[in-house]
Scaffold this motif. Structure first.
Motif, short mmCIF file in Angstrom:
data_model
loop_
_atom_site.label_atom_id
_atom_site.label_comp_id
_atom_site.label_asym_id
_atom_site.label_seq_id
_atom_site.Cartn_x
_atom_site.Cartn_y
_atom_site.Cartn_z
N THR A 32 0.83 -1.21 0.00
CA THR A 32 0.00 0.00 0.00
C THR A 32 0.86 1.25 0.00
O THR A 32 0.58 2.20 -0.73
CB THR A 32 -0.89 0.02 1.25
OG1 THR A 32 -1.35 -1.28 1.48
CG2 THR A 32 -2.03 0.96 1.08
N VAL A 33 1.90 1.22 0.82
CA VAL A 33 2.78 2.39 0.90
C VAL A 33 3.44 2.64 -0.44
O VAL A 33 3.48 3.78 -0.93
CB VAL A 33 3.83 2.18 2.01
CG1 VAL A 33 4.78 3.35 2.04
CG2 VAL A 33 3.15 2.02 3.35
N SER A 36 0.71 3.96 -3.01
CA SER A 36 0.24 5.32 -2.75
C SER A 36 1.35 6.33 -2.99
O SER A 36 1.12 7.38 -3.59
CB SER A 36 -0.31 5.42 -1.33
OG SER A 36 0.44 6.30 -0.55
N THR A 37 2.56 5.98 -2.56
CA THR A 37 3.66 6.94 -2.70
C THR A 37 3.99 7.18 -4.17
O THR A 37 4.11 8.31 -4.62
CB THR A 37 4.90 6.41 -1.97
OG1 THR A 37 4.53 6.12 -0.62
CG2 THR A 37 6.01 7.43 -1.96
N LEU A 40 0.86 8.94 -5.99
CA LEU A 40 0.70 10.33 -5.56
C LEU A 40 1.86 11.20 -6.02
O LEU A 40 1.66 12.34 -6.44
CB LEU A 40 0.59 10.39 -4.04
CG LEU A 40 -0.82 10.37 -3.47
CD1 LEU A 40 -0.75 10.38 -1.96
CD2 LEU A 40 -1.60 11.58 -3.95
N SER A 41 3.07 10.66 -5.96
CA SER A 41 4.22 11.44 -6.41
C SER A 41 4.07 11.79 -7.87
O SER A 41 4.26 12.95 -8.27
CB SER A 41 5.52 10.65 -6.24
OG SER A 41 5.71 10.32 -4.91
N THR B 7 -2.89 -2.77 6.56
CA THR B 7 -2.08 -1.87 5.77
C THR B 7 -2.02 -0.54 6.50
O THR B 7 -2.63 -0.36 7.55
CB THR B 7 -2.70 -1.63 4.39
OG1 THR B 7 -3.95 -0.99 4.57
CG2 THR B 7 -2.87 -2.92 3.64
N MET B 8 -1.28 0.36 5.87
CA MET B 8 -1.15 1.67 6.52
C MET B 8 -2.38 2.53 6.28
O MET B 8 -2.54 3.59 6.87
CB MET B 8 0.08 2.35 5.97
CG MET B 8 0.80 3.16 7.00
SD MET B 8 1.95 4.23 6.19
CE MET B 8 2.06 5.53 7.36
N LEU B 415 -0.73 8.23 5.23
CA LEU B 415 -0.37 7.56 3.98
C LEU B 415 -0.18 8.58 2.84
O LEU B 415 0.90 8.60 2.23
CB LEU B 415 -1.42 6.52 3.63
CG LEU B 415 -1.08 5.63 2.45
CD1 LEU B 415 0.13 4.79 2.72
CD2 LEU B 415 -2.25 4.74 2.11
N ILE B 418 2.93 11.03 3.16
CA ILE B 418 4.27 10.62 2.73
C ILE B 418 4.68 11.40 1.48
O ILE B 418 5.85 11.75 1.32
CB ILE B 418 4.29 9.09 2.43
CG1 ILE B 418 4.08 8.33 3.72
CG2 ILE B 418 5.57 8.68 1.75
CD1 ILE B 418 3.97 6.85 3.51
N VAL B 419 3.70 11.68 0.61
CA VAL B 419 4.04 12.44 -0.59
C VAL B 419 3.70 13.92 -0.42
O VAL B 419 4.52 14.79 -0.71
CB VAL B 419 3.29 11.87 -1.81
CG1 VAL B 419 3.51 12.75 -3.02
CG2 VAL B 419 3.77 10.46 -2.08
N PHE B 477 11.96 16.00 -3.93
CA PHE B 477 10.95 16.88 -4.51
C PHE B 477 11.49 18.30 -4.70
O PHE B 477 11.09 18.99 -5.63
CB PHE B 477 9.69 16.89 -3.65
CG PHE B 477 8.84 15.67 -3.81
CD1 PHE B 477 8.45 15.26 -5.07
CD2 PHE B 477 8.44 14.92 -2.72
CE1 PHE B 477 7.68 14.12 -5.24
CE2 PHE B 477 7.68 13.80 -2.88
CZ PHE B 477 7.29 13.39 -4.15
#
Lengths: 71, 854
Positions: A32-33, A36-37, A40-41, B7-8, B415, B418-419, B477
């Protein structure tokens, strides 16, 4: 339209990347991490790029510089 | 049914479990569970004080052992013997058996005795040494007085020359103090006291003596050049040697008393110089004997401590664990009849299998036929919120937890954070060069992670180290946004061909105006030609302002959508129709529309249309002030669309205000009409009534209890005390909803404006780095030759130092705080419920992390 289609190409690229990231994310408890990361990035970076691109698509002002040295 | 994978995205599924543990293996079971670290034990003896609990005796004993170990540690510190680091042990985390603990306790007891006796003798010896040293000083100094006095004798040739004392009184007389000078100098009558006194007391000592003896004394003193060390507290004291001559036994006795009361140490000195010399010799031999004994004692003590230091860390860990085990055992309720411990604990449902197998292992090892029973209990209690984090996600989860504990099974904002957190940071911090610096630093921290984890770091650095993965994401970033802003240490990055070309003026030079390369848009980021132009800010401000609004709109819409996900998950459709949908329509019809017009305005080639582009700010203001009138139209049918949007937004307000409270009231009334009552309201009709009451007296109304008279385990849900159940009160719900509505509508405006900080901070960052460059490097480039090279090196150092300190650390911190605020306030207010209970498992690992053994 000057390069008006570029954002859509970008969109397709990002969508493909997101799809790839979704399926290629390493299995396990951190899947999941990863998903999503990565997704989303990609979306955030695309947004920032496309906003910058659109802002220059039909610029209302042009650069003026008085201290130019002859090149 | 197997529980879903944790999950997270949501907190782990928890179950309340009840354990029945045979008394004999209670310690082993809890210790094994402590190693697992997945159970949050509830305190079943809340009413009992710490002293009345079952295992208080054991804890006291362990406290004592812990004290002894700390004593060893302090002794080792005193002797500067380093303790073997905890990381040098192969596996300090194996749980010892009870007999090993006993052994350890005995061992530490005997060691303590040994160490303290060694210490005691060492201290006594040391004291003796100090005394002897002082005596030696007294002998030396007092001898000096006597010798000087003798010298005077010969000079003055006093008649009674067998006495050493006579010239002294002569001396006294000369000083004008000796009233007894006229009397006969009888040796018997003149006595003296010699000793040592702390220097700061000398003045008081003199004064007191003078007053009490009315001047009937002669005092001589001198300073001891080296400080005397007090063995008890290792403090250095400077002292004086004094010798007092006085007349008469009583006065001498008085002087002795006074000196002793003032903390002086008295030593006997012989008048006779021969005897005195013998005394000095004797003292010297005794001192050297003492020194060798001291050396031996010290080396024995050091050897003993070194032996202890090799395993002290492991012992400390063992004792700490053991103590925590008994403290946990004290939370259990104990059934005296069946010799069973009953425990209740929250545990992640996914870990139940692991827990069961661990318990089975412990049972097998103990060879017990009675198995440990694990029951899952259904309860109305809120389970604690638990996220399994790893090195990467931990810091992000901490950011969210710092704001509030997430509700059980709610969408976890950590979650997406993180981004979004590093990304919004980077929008404010956008500079490729600075991004490279912080990425490098974070990569170094991640690379040397293990080493840094073990070493002691100062506060600021340990904070940065804790967030190393955040810094890493921030750096990545920042590099990206730096490329988009086309900034590297405030200089441009000409990656692609520019879309602007300078015009040629009359003189054949370039500038100052420019024209666009036809049909070409700069493909990636801002055009580098904008750098150092006169109207650079005009363009970049407009761009960054709009960028902030658009990113803010995206972020808030994204966050608002999580409230939909939450409402669907918790099966509260009224939150969707009463909060989410009207809120979303309200937000989109004003700020969604604004975002749309921003993008629309960009996409239209106004020059080709031959129109002046309309101002969006005025458009938004007139949309509210004069609905229906458009001064400069953006597109066809704009007036009509704006009126519709405005009406939609307005219509959403009453829906948001009234729908949810009235729906809840309707539900409540319907339920009451059907005859349902709140549990606390009506009398209980259960046959378990008696049991319940008994349970409450016995167990003080805890949620469940494990025994009844028949010896059958049963569980009572003590719902009468249910903290979960709240009485429906319409006025309260209404007030809550009014507050929510007002807050939401106002926040839509203020939060959108709040995202403008992205623009403000990125502008400030860029300007600051330009100023720094101009003030240092640009000046440095002005010099030429060897001197120029040397100056350049110095200036470069200054520029780089300032870049790191001001632009990376200070500006970075400020951008981070702003990004934090955007998450906590702007984003989380859209969906965060956050009334959870944190999961605090009984875990040795956590315990040792919280109180590390250095």
């Amino acid at each position: 339209m000057a390069n008006g289609f570029a954002p859509f190409i970008g969109l397709i690229v990002v969508a493909l990347f997101c799809g790839g990231a979704w399926f290629a994310a390493p299995k396990g408890e951190n899947q999941t991490v990863w998903r999503s990361t990565l997704v989303l990035s990609a979306v955030a970076m695309y947004l920032m790029w496309v906003i910058t691109f659109l802002a220059q698509l039909h610029p209302l002002i042009s650069p003026i510089r008085s201290d130019l040295r002859p090149e | 049914m197997a529980p879903p994978k944790d999950t997270m995205f949501r907190s782990a599924d928890m179950s309340l479990t009840q354990l029945y543990i045979a008394n004999e293996i209670g310690r082993e079971v809890v210790s094994a569970l402590g190693e697992l670290g997945v159970m949050d034990f509830r305190d079943l003896n809340l009413e009992t004080t710490a002293f009345q609990r079952t295992f208080t005796q054991e804890i006291r004993r362990l406290d004592n052992v812990e004290r002894q170990l700390r004593y060893f540690h302090s002794q080792m510190d005193k002797a500067t013997i380093p303790m073997r680091s905890i990381y040098d042990f192969n596996n300090p985390f194996t749980s010892p058996s009870a007999s090993e603990i006993d052994e350890l306790a005995d061992k530490s007891q005997s060691l303590e005795n040994r160490i303290s006796s060694l210490n005691e003798s060492y201290e006594t010896l040391k004291k003796r040494e100090v005394e002897l040293t002082e005596w030696r000083w007294v002998l030396r100094e007092a001898g000096g007085f006597f010798d000087r006095a003798r010298g005077q004798t010969e000079e003055i040739r006093q008649s009674i020359d067998e006495s050493d004392d006579a010239p002294l009184l002569r001396d006294v007389e000369q000083n004008g103090q000796g009233e007894a000078a006229e009397r006969s100098f009888s040796v018997m009558n003149i006595g003296f006291v010699a000793g040592v006194i702390p220097r700061e007391r000398v003045a008081a000592f003199e004064r007191i003596l003078w007053r009490t003896l009315r001047g009937n004394l002669y005092m001589n003193q001198s300073e001891i050049p080296e400080p005397i060390i007090n063995p008890e507290n290792n403090e250095e004291i400077s002292k004086n040697v004094f010798i007092i001559f006085a007349h008469g036994k009583e006065i001498i006795a008085k002087i002795r008393k006074i000196s002793e009361s003032l903390g002086a140490d008295l030593y006997s000195v012989d008048e006779n110089s021969e005897l005195r010399r013998d005394q000095v010799q004797e003292v010297n031999t005794r001192l050297s004997d003492l020194a060798s004994v001291l050396r031996n004692t010290k080396s024995t003590l050091d050897a003993e401590l070194t032996a202890i230091s090799r395993s002290l860390a492991a012992w400390m860990v063992i004792i700490k664990k053991e103590k925590a085990t008994y403290q946990t055992l004290n939370k259990f309720s104990y059934d005296h009849q069946r010799k069973t411990l009953i425990a209740e604990a929250w545990a992640p449902t996914n870990s139940l299998g692991l827990i069961k197998s661990t318990l089975q292992d412990v049972n097998d090892r103990a060879g017990l036929s009675v198995p440990t029973i694990v029951n899952q209990i259904k309860t109305t209690k809120t389970p604690p919120t638990y996220f399994k984090t790893n090195r990467f996600t931990l810091a992000f989860q901490t950011i969210i937890d710092a704001y509030g504990t997430i509700k059980y099974r709610e969408v976890n904002p950590a979650l997406p954070t993180i981004v979004t957190f590093p990304f919004l940071f980077a929008v404010m911090f956008g500079d490729f060069g600075h991004g490279v610096i912080i990425t490098t630093v974070s990569v170094a921290m991640i690379y040397f992670e293990r080493k840094l984890l073990r070493s002691k770091l100062d506060e600021l650095f340990s904070m940065i180290f804790y967030g190393r993965y955040i810094v890493f994401m921030m750096g990545i970033f920042s590099m990206y946004t730096g490329l988009l802003y086309c900034d590297a240490f405030s200089k441009e990055l000409p990656l692609f061909k520019s879309m602007w070309e300078w015009d040629e003026n009359d003189k054949g030079d370039l500038g100052p105006t420019s024209h666009r390369v036809e049909g070409y848009t700069y493909p990636f980021g801002l055009d580098w030609r904008w750098h150092e132009t006169d109207n650079d800010l005009l363009f970049s401000n407009s761009y960054k302002m709009k960028l902030s609004i658009l990113l803010g709109w995206c972020h808030m819409t994204f966050s608002l959508c999580w409230s939909l996900v939450n409402a669907r998950y918790f099966h509260t459709p009224i939150d969707i129709w009463g909060n989410f949908v009207p809120g979303m329509i309200f937000f989109q019809s004003i700020f969604g529309y604004l975002s749309f017009t921003i993008v629309y305005k960009w996409c239209v080639d106004w020059a080709a249309r031959g129109q002046n582009p309309p101002s969006l700010l005025n458009m938004l203001i007139y949309m509210f002030l004069k609905p229906g009138t458009i001064e400069a139209p953006l597109f066809k049918g704009q007036a009509g669309l704006q009126i519709v949007l405005l009406l939609m937004a307005l219509a959403c307000v009453p829906v948001m205000l009234f729908l949810k409270p009235f729906y809840l009231r309707y539900e409540h009334n319907k339920a009451r009409a059907l005859g349902y009552r709140g549990i606390g309201e009506s009398t209980r009709v259960s046959a378990l009534d008696d049991d319940d009451d008994e349970g409450q007296t016995l167990n003080g109304g805890r949620e469940s209890f494990g025994d009844d008279d028949d010896g059958i385990a049963m569980i009572t849900q003590d719902i009468g005390h249910g903290e979960e159940h709240e009485e429906f009160e319409f006025s309260e719900v209404m007030i809550h909803q009014v507050i929510h509505t007002i807050e939401f509508c106002l926040n839509c405006v203020s939060h959108t404006a709040s995202y403008l900080r992205l623009w403000a901070l990125s502008l400030a960052h860029q300007r600051l780095s330009i100023v720094l460059w101009d003030m240092t490097m640009k000046i440095g480039f002005g010099f030429t030759g060897i001197v120029g090279a040397i100056i350049m090196v110095i200036i470069f150092g200054g520029w780089f130092g300032l870049t790191v300190a001001v632009l990376c650390v200070m500006e970075g911190t400020s951008a981070m705080l702003h990004s934090l605020r955007l998450h906590w306030v702007e984003a989380m207010s859209k969906h965060f419920i956050g009334d959870g209970v944190p999961f605090e498992p009984f875990s040795f690992k956590v315990l040792l992390e919280e109180e590390p053994i250095e």
